[in-house]
Structure formats: structure tokens, C-alpha cells
Design a protein around this motif. Structure first.
Motif, PDB file in Angstrom:
ATOM      1  N   VAL A  80      72.434  58.760  47.203  1.00  0.00           N
ATOM      2  CA  VAL A  80      73.459  57.732  46.980  1.00  0.00           C
ATOM      3  C   VAL A  80      72.815  56.469  46.432  1.00  0.00           C
ATOM      4  CG1 VAL A  80      75.260  56.331  48.065  1.00  0.00           C
ATOM      5  CG2 VAL A  80      74.924  58.705  48.798  1.00  0.00           C
ATOM      6  N   ASP A  81      71.649  56.098  46.986  1.00  0.00           N
ATOM      7  CA  ASP A  81      70.924  54.931  46.469  1.00  0.00           C
ATOM      8  C   ASP A  81      70.518  55.133  45.006  1.00  0.00           C
ATOM      9  OD1 ASP A  81      69.096  54.192  49.566  1.00  0.00           O
ATOM     10  OD2 ASP A  81      71.133  53.712  48.910  1.00  0.00           O
ATOM     11  N   ASP A  82      70.027  56.351  44.691  1.00  0.00           N
ATOM     12  CA  ASP A  82      69.599  56.642  43.316  1.00  0.00           C
ATOM     13  C   ASP A  82      70.762  56.538  42.339  1.00  0.00           C
ATOM     14  OD1 ASP A  82      67.218  59.287  44.191  1.00  0.00           O
ATOM     15  OD2 ASP A  82      67.052  57.088  44.193  1.00  0.00           O
ATOM     16  N   ILE A  83      71.929  56.978  42.766  1.00  0.00           N
ATOM     17  CA  ILE A  83      73.122  56.892  41.907  1.00  0.00           C
ATOM     18  C   ILE A  83      73.428  55.436  41.579  1.00  0.00           C
ATOM     19  CG2 ILE A  83      75.635  57.207  41.913  1.00  0.00           C
ATOM     20  CD1 ILE A  83      75.100  59.834  43.490  1.00  0.00           C
ATOM     21  N   CYS A  84      73.336  54.566  42.581  1.00  0.00           N
ATOM     22  CA  CYS A  84      73.616  53.144  42.354  1.00  0.00           C
ATOM     23  C   CYS A  84      72.585  52.516  41.416  1.00  0.00           C
ATOM     24  CB  CYS A  84      73.640  52.397  43.694  1.00  0.00           C
ATOM     25  SG  CYS A  84      74.995  52.892  44.772  1.00  0.00           S
ATOM     26  N   VAL A  85      71.322  52.891  41.578  1.00  0.00           N
ATOM     27  CA  VAL A  85      70.267  52.336  40.723  1.00  0.00           C
ATOM     28  C   VAL A  85      70.459  52.797  39.281  1.00  0.00           C
ATOM     29  CG1 VAL A  85      67.786  52.358  40.249  1.00  0.00           C
ATOM     30  CG2 VAL A  85      68.601  52.094  42.598  1.00  0.00           C
ATOM     31  N   GLU A  86      70.623  54.119  39.092  1.00  0.00           N
ATOM     32  CA  GLU A  86      70.818  54.652  37.741  1.00  0.00           C
ATOM     33  C   GLU A  86      72.116  54.148  37.121  1.00  0.00           C
ATOM     34  OE1 GLU A  86      67.300  56.475  37.120  1.00  0.00           O
ATOM     35  OE2 GLU A  86      68.954  56.688  35.719  1.00  0.00           O
ATOM     36  N   GLY A  87      73.137  53.997  37.948  1.00  0.00           N
ATOM     37  CA  GLY A  87      74.409  53.472  37.455  1.00  0.00           C
ATOM     38  C   GLY A  87      74.282  52.047  36.963  1.00  0.00           C
ATOM     39  N   SER A  88      73.510  51.247  37.679  1.00  0.00           N
ATOM     40  CA  SER A  88      73.270  49.870  37.263  1.00  0.00           C
ATOM     41  C   SER A  88      72.535  49.809  35.929  1.00  0.00           C
ATOM     42  CB  SER A  88      72.477  49.133  38.345  1.00  0.00           C
ATOM     43  OG  SER A  88      72.185  47.811  37.945  1.00  0.00           O
ATOM     44  N   LYS A  89      71.548  50.700  35.757  1.00  0.00           N
ATOM     45  CA  LYS A  89      70.802  50.758  34.492  1.00  0.00           C
ATOM     46  C   LYS A  89      71.728  51.160  33.343  1.00  0.00           C
ATOM     47  CE  LYS A  89      66.374  52.129  36.606  1.00  0.00           C
ATOM     48  NZ  LYS A  89      65.381  53.240  36.710  1.00  0.00           N
ATOM     49  N   LEU A  90      72.578  52.141  33.591  1.00  0.00           N
ATOM     50  CA  LEU A  90      73.498  52.602  32.554  1.00  0.00           C
ATOM     51  C   LEU A  90      74.487  51.507  32.183  1.00  0.00           C
ATOM     52  CD1 LEU A  90      74.713  54.770  30.740  1.00  0.00           C
ATOM     53  CD2 LEU A  90      76.009  55.614  32.725  1.00  0.00           C
ATOM     54  N   ALA A  91      75.018  50.802  33.170  1.00  0.00           N
ATOM     55  CA  ALA A  91      75.971  49.720  32.900  1.00  0.00           C
ATOM     56  C   ALA A  91      75.318  48.614  32.081  1.00  0.00           C
ATOM     57  CB  ALA A  91      76.514  49.161  34.212  1.00  0.00           C
TER      58      ALA A  91
END
Length: 469
Positions: free
Chosen positions: A77-88
Motif C-alpha cells: 500500500v505504501d509503494d502504491i502511494c509512492v509510485e502514484g505520487s511519482k506518476l502524478a
């Protein structure tokens, strides 16, 4: 929420299994937690960053393709938030650097997520206001439709975007906003993945979350994820390939909806306009390289053309069904200026292959008609039993663009979607039309084929949403 008749969530899993045993499905091995929460505990922001939540939801869908959601722990779940932030961040910066907006899916495909490229398709959202049982019913039906078809979808509750994933017996809502231990809106909390064991339980969770958010409207979008090409195979700034479709392996490309979709003002009458837009867009970008979003785009643009013609009283028939002579000879579609020259046409009955009318040349058999038209034209409009589609020929291959509710193989299906069906020979195309006509009518099966020359006059015009007719 009443259970919908006939909805059985049995489907082959779409996830790409990892070679690592640690990423294999564990549903049958243990009882899963009802909530998997991330470890980061931020305070809720003053305003909702919709783009960041969309990015995180897309990354959640990608993560599920890499590792089934049943294997997730808090670090996932943490990794999703980190990668999501990078993508955004990438999407925001890339959009600012360019003179025009690029489609979100294309920007996503240019960015590495978890170390590689991904092909992501997001359908047009279906919006509704909360306030009645009927509107909530729409949500229920759309969620089950997208989960049955794609195994995942995106839900937007008044700006709060989440991913919903169906995996085996679980319906998981991945929510990267600030949530409490039950997955509800909170002033302080974490991102969560909430596991529900049936669709009704999922709907109860959504209803409770909506109340905690005080959401006044919702939107649902389809989403599908596939592994993209490796970096070495991608050209700089290029997402799509110009290679022709492998007819044997591809066969078809489906849209997300059909022309009767409720988003359209005059749904069900636009098939000839959509067919015209199809042959026009093919001149700019080959139909043999289209993806789902391209099919969807053609339907939207064709609907706009039909609406413009109808609202300006350019349709001659009282039924408001277009004829070839109603179509424009010049129009701007998606920023390109097209010239259309309507040439020879042939007509007849699908099941009639001989007789006095054919002998006199007044009518044609379907097989001879197809041969006649494609000896002179690469594109044409085919109308069978009042239903029009586009047929496009390129390098000995044929594509039939059908905007009606069709099955995967292009046959009548009341629950179907628009489709592009590919054929490797004129004989295969002929057989398809004969089979389709049988479903359209049990009696007479009239057809008309109109050849069209299409010219792109200029591709340097500004992008417009209106049509010049």
C-alpha cells in the motif's frame, strides 16, 4: 441493495502471475484481513488532489497485475502511494511542458511504473448525482459490468477517487486518501485496501464512505492494464505502433460502449455519421493500429457530427436517420480538415444472388458489390437493414467498424459494445456480413455500399470541438 439477476462473477483471472512464489495467489491458503492499511499516517489535506488520487488508483491496478491483491501487506500500500505520487508529478509536469494537452493514458504509458512501461486504458466516466435509489442502481450495474469484463474499475465519489479490484472471492477497494481503520473518511489516517467478500458488501462500504465524505455525486470509469513494451522497443515520444494488426491473433478491438449509450443526446441514430468519422480518422491514424480509446473517440466524434447535422436541420428524412446525400462534403474532425467525395454505390438483397434485377444491372449481389467497390475504393459505408458501418481496406486486409451493440465477434448483442472486426480476405468479410444480416432481419435484408474518397486538406488547423458543415 437488491441482488441483480443473472450476475455471476465467474471469469478467468487477468492477472499476470509473477514467477516469484511470493507473488502467487494465496486466497486458498489463508483468511485475508478485512483491511490492509499503509504505514504513513498523514493528516487529511484541506483540499482533495483528484489527479494524485487518479494516479494512485491507476498504480493500484498495475500493482494487482504484478502481484495479486490478496498478497498485499502494508508495504505494498505504501509503494502504491509512492509510485502514484511519482506518476502524478510526471503527468503534471509533462502536461505543462507541452503546448496542448495529451491524453492521460498516453502520458501514463510514457512513464515507468514499478520499473517498466504499461498500457492503460481508461473509459469515459459515467456521472450521476446521488439522491435516488435509481441512481445508486446505476452505480451497482456499472460496477458489476466493469468488474465482470475487466476485473477492475475506478470510482470517483465527489473527487475522492479509488480503484476497485475483483479477485477470486474478494471485491477490494483501494483508497489512497486519508482513511480510518474501517476505510471511512477521517481527519487523520492512512491509505487502505478494504476487502469485501461479495458485491453487496462492497456497495454497503461505498454507501458508508459516501456518507462520511458527504459526496453529492459519483462517476465510474472502466480501466484495463497490460504490460507495455520494454524501453528498448519504444521510440522516443511514441506510444502506438504503426505495424499492422496481426489478423490471426487480434481479430477485433472493442470500444467501451455503443452508440446507444445514455451519454449521447440522440443515441441509436448516429451510425452513418460515426462510420464517416471512422474512415476520416483512418486517414490520420490507421484503423489497424487502433486501441479501445480510439474506437471510443470515433463514437464521440461521430455523435458530435450527427448532433450538429440534426440541430441545424441538415437531415432530410423525418425519421432523422442519415442518408449519404445528407453527409458533409467538407468538415473539420478533431482538428483536421477533411474533404469527402461520395462515388459509386451498389445495392441489393444479401440473400439474392441472381435474377432479373441483377441481370439488368439495377441491383447487385453482395459478393459482386464488395468486389466492385473495393476495386475502386479503399473505404466505404455499408448499410444493412438500416444499420450502417464503415469498411476499410489496407494491404489486402479489411476492417469493419461497427458502432452498434455487438459481441466480441461483431454479432448482435444487446449487452455488447462497439467493435472493429478485422478480416484477412474479402471472402471472410462477406461471410461476416451475411451472418450479421441474419441476426438483423429474418425476412428482407437490403444492403447498400457507398464508396468514399477521403482527403485530408490540412492537418495544421487548431483543434475544434465543433464541425464545419
Amino acid at each position: 441493495m437488491p441482488r441483480k439477476k443473472g450476475f455471476r462473477m465467474r471469469r478467468a483471472p487477468r492477472s499476470i502471475k509473477s514467477k516469484s512464489d511470493g507473488n502467487a495467489c494465496i486466497c486458498s491458503e489463508k483468511l485475508l484481513l478485512s483491511v490492509v492499511a499503509g504505514s504513513d499516517v498523514p493528516a487529511a489535506p484541506l483540499s482533495c488532489d483528484v489527479n494524485a488520487l487518479i494516479a494512485c488508483s491507476v498504480v493500484a491496478a498495475i500493482k494487482h497485475v504484478i502481484s495479486p491483491v490478496c498478497t498485499w501487506v502494508y508495504t505494498d500500500v505504501d509503494d502504491i502511494c509512492v509510485e502514484g505520487s511519482k506518476l502524478a508529478t510526471y503527468v503534471r509536469e509533462a502536461s505543462q511542458k507541452r503546448n496542448h494537452k495529451k491524453e492521460l493514458c498516453k502520458l501514463i504509458e510514457e512513464h515507468n511504473v514499478f520499473g517498466r512501461k504499461w498500457n492503460v486504458e481508461i473509459g469515459l466516466p459515467v456521472y450521476r448525482d446521488f439522491g435516488s435509489f435509481e441512481e445508486e442502481n446505476v452505480m451497482y450495474e456499472k460496477v458489476q459490468e466493469y468488474l465482470l469484463r475487466d476485473g477492475m474499475c475506478l470510482l470517483n465519489l465527489h473527487g475522492a477517487v479509488s480503484a476497485i479490484i475483483h479477485h477470486k472471492d474478494y471485491f477490494v477497494m483501494v483508497d489512497c486518501a486519508t482513511r480510518d481503520v474501517f476505510g471511512m473518511a477521517s481527519g487523520i489516517g492512512t491509505s487502505v485496501a478494504v476487502f469485501n467478500t461479495c458485491l453487496n458488501d462492497l456497495m454497503v462500504h461505498i454507501r458508508n464512505l459516501r456518507k462520511s465524505l458527504d459526496a453529492q455525486w459519483f462517476a465510474i470509469s472502466s480501466i484495463s492494464v497490460k504490460m507495455g513494451q520494454e524501453d528498448s522497443e519504444l521510440q522516443s515520444g511514441t506510444v502506438f505502433t504503426d505495424k499492422p494488426v496481426d489478423i490471426e491473433s487480434a481479430g477485433h478491438i472493442r470500444g467501451s460502449f455503443h452508440q446507444g449509450n445514455e451519454q449521447f443526446k440522440y443515441g441509436g441514430l448516429q451510425c452513418m455519421a460515426i462510420a464517416l468519422v471512422s474512415v476520416a480518422k483512418h486517414k490520420v491514424y490507421s484503423v489497424f493500429s487502433w486501441q479501445t480509446k480510439d474506437v471510443d473517440r470515433v463514437l464521440v466524434l461521430g455523435n458530435e457530427l450527427y448532433t450538429a447535422l440534426r440541430d441545424t436541420n441538415r437531415i432530410s428524412q423525418r425519421s432523422n436517420v442519415l442518408c449519404v446525400h445528407d453527409l458533409p462534403k467538407q468538415t473539420i474532425i478533431d482538428g483536421d480538415n477533411f474533404l469527402f467525395q461520395y462515388g459509386e454505390f451498389v445495392s441489393g438483397e444479401v440473400d439474392v444472388v441472381e435474377g432479373e434485377l441483377i441481370d439488368s444491372g439495377a441491383c447487385s449481389s453482395l459478393s459482386i458489390g464488395l468486389e466492385t467497390i473495393f476495386a475502386q475504393y479503399d473505404t466505404c459505408l455499408l448499410t444493412v437493414c438500416s444499420s450502417t458501418c464503415a469498411i476499410i481496406s489496407q494491404n489486402g486486409q479489411y476492417a469493419l467498424v461497427d458502432s452498434h451493440a455487438r459481441s466480441v465477434v461483431g454479432m448482435i448483442d444487446e449487452n455488447g459494445r462497439s467493435v472493429v472486426v478485422y478480416f484477412s480476405s474479402l471472402k471472410d468479410l462477406f461471410n461476416h456480413i451475411c451472418l450479421l444480416s441474419t441476426g438483423l432481419s429474418e425476412k428482407e435484408k437490403p444492403f447498400e455500399i457507398a464508396g468514399i474518397y477521403v482527403t485530408v486538406k490540412s492537418s495544421q488547423l487548431p483543434i475544434l470541438s465543433k464541425f464545419s458543415i
